[in-house]
Design a protein around this motif. Sequence first.
Motif, PDB file in Angstrom:
ATOM      1  N   SER A 377       5.426  12.683   9.418  1.00 27.49           N
ATOM      2  CA  SER A 377       4.124  12.326   9.744  1.00 27.49           C
ATOM      3  C   SER A 377       3.489  12.971  10.216  1.00 27.49           C
ATOM      4  O   SER A 377       2.804  13.034  10.773  1.00 27.49           O
ATOM      5  CB  SER A 377       4.646  10.617   9.592  1.00 27.49           C
ATOM      6  OG  SER A 377       3.283   9.942  10.169  1.00 27.49           O
ATOM      7  N   SER A 406       7.194   2.813   7.596  1.00 28.68           N
ATOM      8  CA  SER A 406       7.220   4.522   7.648  1.00 28.68           C
ATOM      9  C   SER A 406       6.960   5.487   6.526  1.00 28.68           C
ATOM     10  O   SER A 406       6.370   6.029   6.954  1.00 28.68           O
ATOM     11  CB  SER A 406       8.643   5.316   7.713  1.00 28.68           C
ATOM     12  OG  SER A 406       9.742   4.730   8.794  1.00 28.68           O
ATOM     13  N   GLU A 409       2.720   4.477   6.749  1.00 25.69           N
ATOM     14  CA  GLU A 409       2.028   5.315   7.653  1.00 25.69           C
ATOM     15  C   GLU A 409       2.611   7.398   7.347  1.00 25.69           C
ATOM     16  O   GLU A 409       0.936   7.261   7.853  1.00 25.69           O
ATOM     17  CB  GLU A 409       3.050   5.435   8.379  1.00 25.69           C
ATOM     18  CG  GLU A 409       2.192   5.517  10.157  1.00 25.69           C
ATOM     19  CD  GLU A 409       3.072   5.564  11.448  1.00 25.69           C
ATOM     20  OE1 GLU A 409       4.438   4.732  11.687  1.00 25.69           O
ATOM     21  OE2 GLU A 409       3.008   6.526  11.827  1.00 25.69           O
ATOM     22  N   SER A 412      -0.850   7.919   4.671  1.00 25.30           N
ATOM     23  CA  SER A 412      -2.265   7.323   5.303  1.00 25.30           C
ATOM     24  C   SER A 412      -1.778   8.830   6.628  1.00 25.30           C
ATOM     25  O   SER A 412      -2.877   9.529   6.534  1.00 25.30           O
ATOM     26  CB  SER A 412      -2.187   6.241   6.115  1.00 25.30           C
ATOM     27  OG  SER A 412      -1.070   5.572   6.333  1.00 25.30           O
ATOM     28  N   ARG A 413      -0.719   9.360   6.903  1.00 23.93           N
ATOM     29  CA  ARG A 413      -1.390  10.101   8.559  1.00 23.93           C
ATOM     30  C   ARG A 413      -1.466  11.892   7.516  1.00 23.93           C
ATOM     31  O   ARG A 413      -1.793  12.685   8.562  1.00 23.93           O
ATOM     32  CB  ARG A 413       0.260  10.557   9.148  1.00 23.93           C
ATOM     33  CG  ARG A 413       0.228   8.678  10.251  1.00 23.93           C
ATOM     34  CD  ARG A 413      -0.780   9.908  11.357  1.00 23.93           C
ATOM     35  NE  ARG A 413      -0.150  11.148  12.203  1.00 23.93           N
ATOM     36  CZ  ARG A 413       0.266  10.788  13.205  1.00 23.93           C
ATOM     37  NH1 ARG A 413       0.735   8.964  13.693  1.00 23.93           N
ATOM     38  NH2 ARG A 413       0.733  11.108  13.939  1.00 23.93           N
ATOM     39  N   SER A 437       1.299  -1.160   9.066  1.00 24.34           N
ATOM     40  CA  SER A 437       1.234   0.809   8.970  1.00 24.34           C
ATOM     41  C   SER A 437       0.034   0.110   7.698  1.00 24.34           C
ATOM     42  O   SER A 437      -1.135   1.263   7.875  1.00 24.34           O
ATOM     43  CB  SER A 437       1.978   0.098   8.056  1.00 24.34           C
ATOM     44  OG  SER A 437       3.549   0.515   8.838  1.00 24.34           O
ATOM     45  N   THR A 440      -3.014   0.108   9.911  1.00 21.90           N
ATOM     46  CA  THR A 440      -3.450   1.681  10.857  1.00 21.90           C
ATOM     47  C   THR A 440      -3.863   2.552   9.630  1.00 21.90           C
ATOM     48  O   THR A 440      -4.283   3.402  10.743  1.00 21.90           O
ATOM     49  CB  THR A 440      -1.881   1.457  11.135  1.00 21.90           C
ATOM     50  OG1 THR A 440      -1.782   0.469  12.092  1.00 21.90           O
ATOM     51  CG2 THR A 440      -1.406   1.934  12.438  1.00 21.90           C
ATOM     52  N   GLY A 441      -2.929   2.845   9.200  1.00 25.18           N
ATOM     53  CA  GLY A 441      -3.227   3.835   8.120  1.00 25.18           C
ATOM     54  C   GLY A 441      -5.153   3.861   7.943  1.00 25.18           C
ATOM     55  O   GLY A 441      -5.899   4.684   7.502  1.00 25.18           O
ATOM     56  N   SER A 473      -4.005  -2.562  16.286  1.00 32.47           N
ATOM     57  CA  SER A 473      -4.392  -2.134  14.970  1.00 32.47           C
ATOM     58  C   SER A 473      -5.603  -1.783  14.509  1.00 32.47           C
ATOM     59  O   SER A 473      -6.252  -1.528  14.662  1.00 32.47           O
ATOM     60  CB  SER A 473      -3.328  -1.249  13.935  1.00 32.47           C
ATOM     61  OG  SER A 473      -1.984  -1.103  13.858  1.00 32.47           O
TER      62      SER A 473
END
Length: 659
Positions: A377, A406, A409, A412-413, A437, A440-441, A473
Motif C-alpha cells: 500500500s 488491509s 485500504e 484505495s491507496r 478503511s 478513509t479510501g 477519517s
Amino acid sequence: MGFYVRFSSSVDARQVFGEMTKRSLYQWNTLLKSLSRDKQWEDVLCQFGQMVRDEEKPDNFTIPVALKACGELREVKFGEMIHGFVKKDVTFGSDLYVGSSLIYMYVKCGRMAEALRTFDELEKPDLVTWSSMVSGFEKNGSPFQAVEFFRRMAMASDVCPDRVSLITLVSACTKLSNSRLGRCVHGFVMRRGFSNDLSLVNSLLNCYAKSRAFKEAVNLFKMMVEKDVISWSTVIACYVQNGAASEAFRVFSEMMDNGTEPNAATMLSVLQACAAAHDLEQGRKTHELAIRKGLETEVKVSTALVDMYMKCFSPEEAYAVFSRMPKKDVVSWVALISGFTFNGMAHRSIEEFSMMLQEDKTRPDAILMVKVLGSCSELGFLEQAECFHSYVIKFGFYSNPFIGASLVELYSRCGSLGNASTVFNEITSKDTVVWTSLITGYGIHGKGTEALETFNRMVTSSGVKPNEVTFLSILSACSHTGLIHEGLRIFELMVNDYRLVPNSEHYAVLVDLLGRVGELDAAIEIIKRMPFSPTPQILGTLLGACRIHQNGEMAETVAKKLFELESYHAGYYMLMSNMYGVKGEWENVEKLRNSVKKRGIKKGVAESLIEIRRKVHRFVADDDLHPNKEPVYGLLKELDLHIKDLENSAYLESEVDSL
DNA sequence: GTTTCCTAGA
C-alpha cells in the motif's frame, strides 16, 4: 532382575536401555519420564510407539506422559489414537491423571469441543481437571467461558480453588482486560491467605498492568516483599505500554542493582522501551548486555532487536541482526518486513517477503499478510496489489477482518476505489475497521461525498459503531473536500451522541477544516477550548492555514509558540520561511535558515512513486542532495510558493524492481 | 512415580 538406576539425563537413560533386550513396564515408564523431563517430545512418542510394538501394555503412568508429548507437538491424531485406546479399557475410565492429560492434550491442540466432551464423561472431576478446563478456555481465546467455568467449579461443593486455579482465573481476567474482576480475585487471594504466593501475585500484577490499571500495578509492585525476575519484567513492560520508557529504564537498572538476573522476557521489554523512545544508544547498550547474558540468540530476543533497530531508524543494524539469526519464525519476518516499511523502504519489505517464500519456507500468517499488504500500500503498486489479493484468497486468509480491511485500504491507496468497494462488499462480517478503511479510501481521494455516504450508511444501517479512528477519517475527508458544515456536524455527533473523547488529531482536523475556509478566529477559539494544551501538529495546521490566507501577524505568533514546542521539525520552518519569502522579507528567511542549519535540522526526504509499465519508479525530492545548488529561497521569487511544490522541485530517480 | 499456573509480535 532387580534393576534401579537414577538417570541424570535422558541420554544416559537411552544408552542403558539400548543395551537391554526386554524391558519391564516400570523401565519403559522410567525412560519416558526421563525423556519428558528433558522435553524430548518426539523421542517420547517414538519410544511409546516402540513400547506398543513390543506388546508392552501402557498403564496409567505411561498414558499421561505420552499425551503430554502429543499436546506439546500438537499431534492431535496421535492423541486421538491414545484416547481410543483409553476408551477400550474400563480401568482408565476413572483415572483422573489420564482424564486431565487427555483434556490437556485437546486443549493444546485447540480442540475445546473434545476437551469439554472428555470432561463431561468424567464421573467425578477433581480440582486439576476443573482447572485444566478453565485454563483451556483461557488459552483458546474464550476468557469469558474460563471465568464462567471457574464459577461453576467454585459452586461445586467438593472442590476448593487453589493457587493454580486462581492463577488461571487471573489470566482470564487479564485476557478480558478486566481489572475490576482482577481486584475481586485479589481480595479473595488476600482473604484466603495466598498473598505470599509469588506466582499468584505476579499474575495479579500482570492483570493490572494489562488492563489499564496502571496505578494499581505500580502500588502492588511497591508493596511486594518478594520480587523475582517475572515481577520486575512485568512492571517494566507495564511502564513501556503506558508510554513511560524512561521509567522502564529506571526500573530496569534498579532491578540490576538489586541483583536480579534479567532473562529473555526482561530483554524484550527493555528493547521495547528503547524502540518506543527511539533511543538507539540505549538500544545498542541493551544489545551488548543481551550478548553478554547469552540471550541474543533466543528467537524472541533477536526479533525484538530487529524491531528495536528498525524503530530507531537503523535498518542496517536491524538487517545485520536478522541475517545472523540461526532460527527465524514468522514474528521475526514481521519485524523485518514492517521495519523496512517503517523506514520508508517498502520495496525492501516486498523483496524480503518474496525471499521468505522462496528460501525460508516460512508460512505467512494473517499478521504478516497485513504487514505485507501495508508495505504494498505504501508503494501504491496496483499490479502487485492484485497479486497479493489472489495470494490472500489462495491461502485462506480472506475471512480475517484485519486482512479485509488491509485489502480495502490497499486498493484505495493504489487508486482503485472500484476494487476497494468490491472487496468491501464481499466481506461478510464488516467490523468498524473495515468500514473505516473504505471511508478513509474515499477521503484520501477527495471523494468526500462518497465518504459521507458510506459513513451515513455505517451509522444508520450497519449496526457497527464508529470509533475514534472512523471519526478522524470522516472528519479529514470532510476537511479535504471542504465540507465544512458536515464536518462540524460530525464532530458534534462524535462528542454528543457517541460520547467519544476527541484527541489532538481530531482537533487538528477540526482546525484544518476551519482554517481552510479562512475561519481562523473560530479555529483559535477551538484551540483555546481544548482540554489540553495545543500540540505541535495542531499549531502546524494553524500555521498552514495562516499561510494560505496570508495572515502574517498570526503566523508569527503561532510559529513562535510552535518552535518552542518542537524545534526539530523542518517542515514548520519551511512553512514560515515561505511566508517570509512571499512578502519578500529575505532577511527573515536568512535568519530562519541559519537557525535551522545551526540546530542541524534536516528536512525529511519527500518521495513520489509512480507505476510505469508494471514497474514502480521512485522519485526522491531533496535539495540537500545537490550541495552546489543555489539556496532554495533564491528560487522562491519565481516559484509558486506551495510547500508541496517546493518539496518536489528536485528529482532523483531510482528504479525499484518489480517482483 | 503422573495431571492444571505467572513475562512474550497486530
